[in-house]
Design a protein around this motif. Sequence first.
Motif, PDB file in Angstrom:
ATOM      1  N   ALA A  10       0.831  -1.203   0.000  1.00 25.79           N
ATOM      2  CA  ALA A  10       0.000   0.000   0.000  1.00 25.79           C
ATOM      3  C   ALA A  10       0.867   1.256   0.000  1.00 25.79           C
ATOM      4  O   ALA A  10       0.548   2.244  -0.673  1.00 25.79           O
ATOM      5  CB  ALA A  10      -0.922  -0.003   1.218  1.00 25.79           C
ATOM      6  N   LEU A  11       1.975   1.229   0.724  1.00 23.23           N
ATOM      7  CA  LEU A  11       2.902   2.365   0.740  1.00 23.23           C
ATOM      8  C   LEU A  11       3.578   2.526  -0.620  1.00 23.23           C
ATOM      9  O   LEU A  11       3.770   3.649  -1.104  1.00 23.23           O
ATOM     10  CB  LEU A  11       3.950   2.173   1.838  1.00 23.23           C
ATOM     11  N   GLU A  12       3.947   1.406  -1.235  1.00 23.20           N
ATOM     12  CA  GLU A  12       4.513   1.462  -2.588  1.00 23.20           C
ATOM     13  C   GLU A  12       3.497   2.056  -3.561  1.00 23.20           C
ATOM     14  O   GLU A  12       3.850   2.836  -4.452  1.00 23.20           O
ATOM     15  CB  GLU A  12       4.914   0.061  -3.050  1.00 23.20           C
ATOM     16  N   ASN A  13       2.257   1.672  -3.381  1.00 26.16           N
ATOM     17  CA  ASN A  13       1.179   2.155  -4.238  1.00 26.16           C
ATOM     18  C   ASN A  13       1.011   3.667  -4.143  1.00 26.16           C
ATOM     19  O   ASN A  13       0.536   4.318  -5.079  1.00 26.16           O
ATOM     20  CB  ASN A  13      -0.127   1.456  -3.847  1.00 26.16           C
ATOM     21  N   LEU A 137      -7.032   2.413   5.242  1.00 25.61           N
ATOM     22  CA  LEU A 137      -6.444   3.354   6.196  1.00 25.61           C
ATOM     23  C   LEU A 137      -5.203   4.037   5.623  1.00 25.61           C
ATOM     24  O   LEU A 137      -4.988   5.235   5.843  1.00 25.61           O
ATOM     25  CB  LEU A 137      -6.101   2.636   7.499  1.00 25.61           C
ATOM     26  N   VAL A 138      -4.385   3.297   4.893  1.00 33.02           N
ATOM     27  CA  VAL A 138      -3.209   3.912   4.265  1.00 33.02           C
ATOM     28  C   VAL A 138      -3.640   4.934   3.220  1.00 33.02           C
ATOM     29  O   VAL A 138      -3.112   6.049   3.161  1.00 33.02           O
ATOM     30  CB  VAL A 138      -2.300   2.837   3.629  1.00 33.02           C
ATOM     31  N   ARG A 139      -4.622   4.573   2.392  1.00 31.12           N
ATOM     32  CA  ARG A 139      -5.119   5.498   1.364  1.00 31.12           C
ATOM     33  C   ARG A 139      -5.702   6.760   1.999  1.00 31.12           C
ATOM     34  O   ARG A 139      -5.448   7.883   1.563  1.00 31.12           O
ATOM     35  CB  ARG A 139      -6.189   4.789   0.520  1.00 31.12           C
ATOM     36  N   GLU A 140      -6.469   6.579   3.071  1.00 28.86           N
ATOM     37  CA  GLU A 140      -7.085   7.719   3.747  1.00 28.86           C
ATOM     38  C   GLU A 140      -6.026   8.596   4.410  1.00 28.86           C
ATOM     39  O   GLU A 140      -6.094   9.829   4.342  1.00 28.86           O
ATOM     40  CB  GLU A 140      -8.085   7.222   4.791  1.00 28.86           C
ATOM     41  N   ALA A 141      -5.040   7.974   5.041  1.00 31.21           N
ATOM     42  CA  ALA A 141      -3.997   8.737   5.720  1.00 31.21           C
ATOM     43  C   ALA A 141      -3.206   9.588   4.738  1.00 31.21           C
ATOM     44  O   ALA A 141      -2.938  10.770   4.994  1.00 31.21           O
ATOM     45  CB  ALA A 141      -3.064   7.790   6.475  1.00 31.21           C
ATOM     46  N   VAL A 142      -2.836   9.015   3.613  1.00 31.11           N
ATOM     47  CA  VAL A 142      -2.066   9.763   2.611  1.00 31.11           C
ATOM     48  C   VAL A 142      -2.911  10.882   2.015  1.00 31.11           C
ATOM     49  O   VAL A 142      -2.437  12.006   1.823  1.00 31.11           O
ATOM     50  CB  VAL A 142      -1.551   8.819   1.507  1.00 31.11           C
ATOM     51  N   ARG A 143      -4.161  10.586   1.726  1.00 29.27           N
ATOM     52  CA  ARG A 143      -5.051  11.609   1.165  1.00 29.27           C
ATOM     53  C   ARG A 143      -5.188  12.793   2.115  1.00 29.27           C
ATOM     54  O   ARG A 143      -5.067  13.954   1.702  1.00 29.27           O
ATOM     55  CB  ARG A 143      -6.432  11.011   0.882  1.00 29.27           C
ATOM     56  N   HIS A 154      -0.880   9.696  11.361  1.00 29.79           N
ATOM     57  CA  HIS A 154      -0.259   8.628  12.151  1.00 29.79           C
ATOM     58  C   HIS A 154      -1.064   7.341  12.055  1.00 29.79           C
ATOM     59  O   HIS A 154      -2.295   7.357  12.135  1.00 29.79           O
ATOM     60  CB  HIS A 154      -0.175   9.069  13.622  1.00 29.79           C
ATOM     61  N   LEU A 155      -0.356   6.235  11.859  1.00 26.00           N
ATOM     62  CA  LEU A 155      -0.963   4.907  11.894  1.00 26.00           C
ATOM     63  C   LEU A 155      -0.183   4.037  12.871  1.00 26.00           C
ATOM     64  O   LEU A 155       1.052   4.001  12.828  1.00 26.00           O
ATOM     65  CB  LEU A 155      -0.945   4.253  10.508  1.00 26.00           C
ATOM     66  N   GLU A 167      -6.485 -10.990   2.924  1.00 26.56           N
ATOM     67  CA  GLU A 167      -6.654 -11.103   1.475  1.00 26.56           C
ATOM     68  C   GLU A 167      -6.898  -9.737   0.830  1.00 26.56           C
ATOM     69  O   GLU A 167      -7.258  -9.651  -0.339  1.00 26.56           O
ATOM     70  CB  GLU A 167      -7.824 -12.040   1.158  1.00 26.56           C
ATOM     71  N   SER A 168      -6.695  -8.684   1.587  1.00 24.82           N
ATOM     72  CA  SER A 168      -6.942  -7.338   1.062  1.00 24.82           C
ATOM     73  C   SER A 168      -5.829  -6.903   0.115  1.00 24.82           C
ATOM     74  O   SER A 168      -4.722  -7.453   0.132  1.00 24.82           O
ATOM     75  CB  SER A 168      -7.064  -6.338   2.214  1.00 24.82           C
ATOM     76  N   HIS A 169      -6.135  -5.911  -0.701  1.00 22.78           N
ATOM     77  CA  HIS A 169      -5.184  -5.381  -1.678  1.00 22.78           C
ATOM     78  C   HIS A 169      -5.225  -3.853  -1.656  1.00 22.78           C
ATOM     79  O   HIS A 169      -6.247  -3.260  -1.295  1.00 22.78           O
ATOM     80  CB  HIS A 169      -5.524  -5.889  -3.085  1.00 22.78           C
ATOM     81  N   PRO A 170      -4.122  -3.205  -2.051  1.00 19.43           N
ATOM     82  CA  PRO A 170      -4.089  -1.736  -2.042  1.00 19.43           C
ATOM     83  C   PRO A 170      -5.184  -1.125  -2.906  1.00 19.43           C
ATOM     84  O   PRO A 170      -5.553  -1.674  -3.948  1.00 19.43           O
ATOM     85  CB  PRO A 170      -2.699  -1.412  -2.607  1.00 19.43           C
ATOM     86  N   PHE A 171      -5.688   0.008  -2.463  1.00 21.85           N
ATOM     87  CA  PHE A 171      -6.696   0.733  -3.223  1.00 21.85           C
ATOM     88  C   PHE A 171      -6.029   1.500  -4.363  1.00 21.85           C
ATOM     89  O   PHE A 171      -4.910   1.985  -4.217  1.00 21.85           O
ATOM     90  CB  PHE A 171      -7.430   1.726  -2.320  1.00 21.85           C
ATOM     91  N   PRO A 172      -6.704   1.638  -5.507  1.00 22.90           N
ATOM     92  CA  PRO A 172      -6.137   2.459  -6.587  1.00 22.90           C
ATOM     93  C   PRO A 172      -6.069   3.927  -6.170  1.00 22.90           C
ATOM     94  O   PRO A 172      -6.908   4.406  -5.405  1.00 22.90           O
ATOM     95  CB  PRO A 172      -7.128   2.251  -7.740  1.00 22.90           C
ATOM     96  N   VAL A 173      -5.054   4.609  -6.668  1.00 16.57           N
ATOM     97  CA  VAL A 173      -4.871   6.027  -6.355  1.00 16.57           C
ATOM     98  C   VAL A 173      -5.263   6.849  -7.574  1.00 16.57           C
ATOM     99  O   VAL A 173      -4.708   6.659  -8.663  1.00 16.57           O
ATOM    100  CB  VAL A 173      -3.407   6.328  -5.971  1.00 16.57           C
TER     101      VAL A 173
END
Length: 269
Positions: A10-13, A137-143, A154-155, A167-173
């Motif tokens: 997710a961070l790479e994304n 949460l990663v997508r929301e935090a970065v946004r 902060h996470l 089984e989750s996957h990163p959200f598209p940006v």
Amino acid sequence: MKTSDVMVKALENENIEYIFGIPGEENLDLLDSLRNSKIKLVVTRHEQAAGFMAATVGRLTGKVGCCLSTLGPGATNFATAAAYAQLAGFPMMMITGQKPIRKSKQGSFQIVDIVECMRPMTKFTKQIVDGDLVPSLVREAVRVAEEERPGAVHLELPEDIAGTNTESHPFPVYPVRRAIAEGKAVDHAIEMIHSASHPLLLIGAGANRKLTQKMLREFVDQVHIPFVTTQMGKGVVTDTMNPLLLSTSIFTLRRWMKFIFHSWKSWVT
């Protein structure tokens, strides 16, 4: 796939290139996941240094800078850097570890409620309680960190959650278009500048944005209006030997206006 693996993906994304921080027991899973990542881990001697490095990445690029710590005293060492990023408007993400939250045999050793500690100094703070929540949460935090006004987020990733499977996957940006001033407002600003007998630019922290700097520099070069900066606006327009720079403000508003007025008169004369 481990939750820590999804976290790294997710961070790479989000195009995060560096993570500054210190390894520790509570973030070992995340560190192990970083071994096969294109993200470069930069180990520092102190968490505060890692925090300032992440904030500086945010300041210079306009994109989230990321730092990593363990729990308790390691995480609280981020406080000064978090306040710096929040007050100055620099996008920055802090990832902290924590003891297992589902079952722990270590009692309350070094356990501090970092989520609540970070609340006054961040735009967003959250504990990850389930691996399936990592992508959102990663997508929301970065946004939140990058949208106006930028700041710190902060996470908290507990040790046991990092090691669980998901089984989750990163959200598209998706790119976000920045708001543009209404044409009438721009025309009014132009009219005010043309009609001013003694125009003066005050460049503050709000101008300290990567996309704003270039246009503001071109504006100053073209219109030749003298300018002053606040402490956090310093450097937006290259001020080394710039004849249009009057001063950098470190006064209260009333004293500053009086000082600038007299400085401007001397400068014009």
